[in-house]
Design a protein around this motif. Structure first.
Motif: not given
Length: 79
Positions: A2-3, A8-9, A14-15, A21-25
């Motif tokens: 997986i690249r 990231a995609i 998934a988000i 959602l977590k703060p980072e998400e």
């Protein structure tokens, strides 16, 4: 293998299906920096729950430019 951009995609997809959602998400979901997200959340009355997660529906409302949760509460209280 997986690249990096594929990973990231997959995370972004998934988000979009998680109710909380977590703060980072939330930063990724809203495509905002940390200070921009904090400022917008404060303006719209969007806060983390006791577990430290943001509710995705509230983030959607905030990003759509709709009526803030604070304004809704004021209208409800006036009636």
């Amino acid at each position: 293998m997986i690249r990096r951009n594929e990973l990231a995609i997959m995370k972004a997809i998934a988000i979009c299906h998680k109710p909380y959602l977590k703060p980072e998400e939330a930063l990724i979901y809203c495509n905002l920096g940390r200070t921009q997200l904090a400022k917008k959340c404060d303006e719209f009355g969007v806060y983390k729950n006791s577990s430290g997660y943001f509710k995705r529906e509230e983030l959607d409302l905030m990003m759509s430019g709709g009526e803030s949760l604070i304004e809704k509460a004021l209208k409800k209280h006036r009636l």
